[in-house]
Design an enzyme around this catalytic site. Structure first.
Site, mmCIF file in Angstrom:
data_model
loop_
_atom_site.group_PDB
_atom_site.id
_atom_site.type_symbol
_atom_site.label_atom_id
_atom_site.label_comp_id
_atom_site.label_asym_id
_atom_site.label_seq_id
_atom_site.Cartn_x
_atom_site.Cartn_y
_atom_site.Cartn_z
ATOM 1 N N CYS A 294 3.115 -77.129 -14.682
ATOM 2 C CA CYS A 294 3.306 -76.605 -13.323
ATOM 3 C C CYS A 294 2.236 -77.159 -12.380
ATOM 4 C CB CYS A 294 3.368 -75.078 -13.343
ATOM 5 S SG CYS A 294 3.995 -74.376 -11.796
ATOM 6 N N HIS B 7 7.816 -74.311 -16.805
ATOM 7 C CA HIS B 7 6.932 -73.609 -17.745
ATOM 8 C C HIS B 7 7.578 -73.605 -19.129
ATOM 9 C CE1 HIS B 7 3.918 -71.937 -14.989
ATOM 10 N NE2 HIS B 7 4.895 -71.932 -14.115
ATOM 11 N N GLU C 236 6.312 -72.545 -21.790
ATOM 12 C CA GLU C 236 5.933 -71.290 -22.457
ATOM 13 C C GLU C 236 6.806 -70.116 -22.025
ATOM 14 O OE1 GLU C 236 3.568 -71.032 -18.621
ATOM 15 O OE2 GLU C 236 4.383 -72.614 -19.902
#
Length: 193
Positions: free
Chosen positions: A77, A175, A177
């Site tokens: 990001c 992202h 994650e």
């Protein structure tokens, strides 16, 4: 494998650490140059505002360390955006790893773009086992235009880079994650590089 997440006050550090743990690895958080240099893999996170993030990197000398790293580095990001030459956010000079300027969405689209969008034109081992048009999670108002180092793109009023690659440096605007099983696969692929 020694995995270091650069700790400079970015907001998504713990969620990245937990995602790495779910894959069966441990990651350490550090802003210590010798620890970062000794890592097998480095993750350069980012949630926040570009100019204040760069101030923190400069204050700790990480602005000169990161571009000199030789092992695989993944910017996430804002981390990816700071790896570019410049960002319009806060009129901020970046690390100059990727030869592109980050600009604000101004195509009549609501900003920030928050939520799920599709990833396509995948061109990297980072995306092994990931299908075209899979959904990934994004939160951003600024983007890197499509360029020679683009390895994945997304459309939000305009086609833009959702992933970049140059030498040992990788960046994802999304992202991983927070991108469910697709994101886990991408993180796992990064750890295999």
């Amino acid at each position: 494998m020694k995995i270091v997440i650069i700790n400079y006050g970015a907001g998504n550090i713990q969620s990245i650490k937990f995602a790495i743990q779910r894959l069966g690895y441990e990651a350490i958080l550090s802003d210590d140059p010798s620890t970062i240099k000794a890592a097998d893999k480095v993750i350069f996170p980012g949630v926040g505002e570009a100019s204040s993030a760069m101030k923190k990197l400069r204050a700790s000398g990480l602005d000169t360390l990161v571009p000199e790293l030789k092992q695989p580095v993944l910017g996430i990001c804002l981390g990816m955006q700071l790896m570019c030459n410049y960002t319009e956010e806060g009129d901020t000079k970046g690390l100059g790893i990727f030869d592109v300027d980050v600009v604000r969405f101004n195509h009549g689209m609501k900003v920030p773009q928050i939520g799920w969008n599709q990833i396509e034109s995948l061109q990297s081992p980072l995306f092994d086992g990931v299908a075209e048009k899979e959904y990934i999670y994004l939160v951003h108002s600024y983007y890197a235009p499509v360029m020679a180092e683009t390895i994945a793109q997304t459309n939000y009023g305009v086609d833009y880079s959702t992933a970049l690659h140059k030498d040992n440096f990788y960046g994802t605007q999304f992202h991983p994650e927070k991108s469910s099983t697709v994101g886990e696969k991408i993180l796992k692929n990064f750890l295999k590089i």
